[in-house]
Design a protein around this motif. Sequence first.
Motif, PDB file in Angstrom:
ATOM      1  N   PRO A 190       0.812  -1.222   0.000  1.00  0.00           N
ATOM      2  CA  PRO A 190       0.000   0.000   0.000  1.00  0.00           C
ATOM      3  C   PRO A 190       0.846   1.273   0.000  1.00  0.00           C
ATOM      4  N   CYS A 191       0.381   2.272  -0.737  1.00  0.00           N
ATOM      5  CA  CYS A 191       0.884   3.658  -0.676  1.00  0.00           C
ATOM      6  C   CYS A 191       2.398   3.765  -0.540  1.00  0.00           C
ATOM      7  N   ILE A 192       3.114   3.631  -1.637  1.00  0.00           N
ATOM      8  CA  ILE A 192       4.572   3.723  -1.599  1.00  0.00           C
ATOM      9  C   ILE A 192       5.029   4.672  -2.710  1.00  0.00           C
ATOM     10  N   SER A 193       6.041   5.448  -2.436  1.00  0.00           N
ATOM     11  CA  SER A 193       6.546   6.406  -3.419  1.00  0.00           C
ATOM     12  C   SER A 193       7.325   5.677  -4.517  1.00  0.00           C
ATOM     13  N   ASP A 194       7.503   6.359  -5.646  1.00  0.00           N
ATOM     14  CA  ASP A 194       8.268   5.778  -6.748  1.00  0.00           C
ATOM     15  C   ASP A 194       9.693   5.454  -6.310  1.00  0.00           C
ATOM     16  N   LYS A 195      10.299   6.354  -5.560  1.00  0.00           N
ATOM     17  CA  LYS A 195      11.671   6.140  -5.104  1.00  0.00           C
ATOM     18  C   LYS A 195      11.762   4.898  -4.206  1.00  0.00           C
ATOM     19  N   ASN A 196      10.801   4.736  -3.306  1.00  0.00           N
ATOM     20  CA  ASN A 196      10.818   3.578  -2.412  1.00  0.00           C
ATOM     21  C   ASN A 196      10.494   2.273  -3.136  1.00  0.00           C
ATOM     22  N   ILE A 197       9.627   2.325  -4.150  1.00  0.00           N
ATOM     23  CA  ILE A 197       9.349   1.093  -4.897  1.00  0.00           C
ATOM     24  C   ILE A 197      10.597   0.681  -5.670  1.00  0.00           C
ATOM     25  N   PHE A 198      11.365   1.660  -6.169  1.00  0.00           N
ATOM     26  CA  PHE A 198      12.626   1.345  -6.846  1.00  0.00           C
ATOM     27  C   PHE A 198      13.597   0.650  -5.886  1.00  0.00           C
ATOM     28  N   LYS A 199      13.726   1.196  -4.674  1.00  0.00           N
ATOM     29  CA  LYS A 199      14.614   0.599  -3.669  1.00  0.00           C
ATOM     30  C   LYS A 199      14.164  -0.823  -3.324  1.00  0.00           C
ATOM     31  N   LEU A 200      12.862  -0.988  -3.181  1.00  0.00           N
ATOM     32  CA  LEU A 200      12.304  -2.296  -2.822  1.00  0.00           C
ATOM     33  C   LEU A 200      12.571  -3.320  -3.922  1.00  0.00           C
ATOM     34  N   ILE A 201      12.320  -2.949  -5.176  1.00  0.00           N
ATOM     35  CA  ILE A 201      12.541  -3.873  -6.294  1.00  0.00           C
ATOM     36  C   ILE A 201      14.024  -4.215  -6.400  1.00  0.00           C
ATOM     37  N   SER A 202      14.884  -3.212  -6.228  1.00  0.00           N
ATOM     38  CA  SER A 202      16.333  -3.451  -6.264  1.00  0.00           C
ATOM     39  C   SER A 202      16.744  -4.447  -5.190  1.00  0.00           C
ATOM     40  N   LYS A 203      16.188  -4.295  -3.991  1.00  0.00           N
ATOM     41  CA  LYS A 203      16.507  -5.198  -2.882  1.00  0.00           C
ATOM     42  C   LYS A 203      16.078  -6.629  -3.201  1.00  0.00           C
ATOM     43  N   LEU A 204      14.907  -6.773  -3.799  1.00  0.00           N
ATOM     44  CA  LEU A 204      14.431  -8.114  -4.151  1.00  0.00           C
ATOM     45  C   LEU A 204      15.363  -8.761  -5.171  1.00  0.00           C
ATOM     46  N   ILE A 205      15.734  -8.015  -6.193  1.00  0.00           N
ATOM     47  CA  ILE A 205      16.603  -8.552  -7.239  1.00  0.00           C
ATOM     48  C   ILE A 205      17.977  -8.895  -6.673  1.00  0.00           C
ATOM     49  N   GLU A 206      18.516  -8.032  -5.810  1.00  0.00           N
ATOM     50  CA  GLU A 206      19.817  -8.301  -5.183  1.00  0.00           C
ATOM     51  C   GLU A 206      19.795  -9.582  -4.352  1.00  0.00           C
ATOM     52  N   ASN A 207      18.621  -9.951  -3.857  1.00  0.00           N
ATOM     53  CA  ASN A 207      18.480 -11.160  -3.046  1.00  0.00           C
ATOM     54  C   ASN A 207      17.993 -12.360  -3.861  1.00  0.00           C
ATOM     55  N   GLY A 208      18.138 -12.271  -5.176  1.00  0.00           N
ATOM     56  CA  GLY A 208      17.845 -13.406  -6.043  1.00  0.00           C
ATOM     57  C   GLY A 208      16.380 -13.647  -6.339  1.00  0.00           C
ATOM     58  N   ILE A 209      15.531 -12.685  -6.069  1.00  0.00           N
ATOM     59  CA  ILE A 209      14.101 -12.845  -6.352  1.00  0.00           C
ATOM     60  C   ILE A 209      13.798 -12.178  -7.692  1.00  0.00           C
ATOM     61  N   GLU A 210      13.254 -12.954  -8.609  1.00  0.00           N
ATOM     62  CA  GLU A 210      12.876 -12.421  -9.915  1.00  0.00           C
ATOM     63  C   GLU A 210      11.525 -11.720  -9.792  1.00  0.00           C
TER      64      GLU A 210
END
Length: 107
Positions: A63-83
């Motif tokens: 819910p309710c997340i800024s573009d900058k934070n969604i970028f950080k979140l997606i980057s974190k997932l990818i860095e941890n091997g999650i496609e």
Amino acid sequence: EIERMVNKIGIIADGKLLFQGTINEFKEQYSTNIYLKTSNNDKAVSLINNPKVFIEHELIVIPCISDKNIFKLISKLIENGIEVYRIFEKDKSLEELFIEFTDREVL
């Protein structure tokens, strides 16, 4: 229907003014959910580590997340091997927002 009749709203719950402003301001702050489909939703939710994030119909709901934070979140997932297979937004109706907003603030 109310959205066509008024341009400003006030939300009162339990005798407290919870929000006052335009419908657009209210929707911008509270209406958008981000949905993700990943290779491992359970692990992704664990990494996100936010009690407001949950899985619904095989999608992660954020819910309710800024573009900058969604970028950080997606980057974190990818860095941890999650496609990450899919990302999309879905706005809620004014009625859905009102019910969720007043329930959350009163509790």
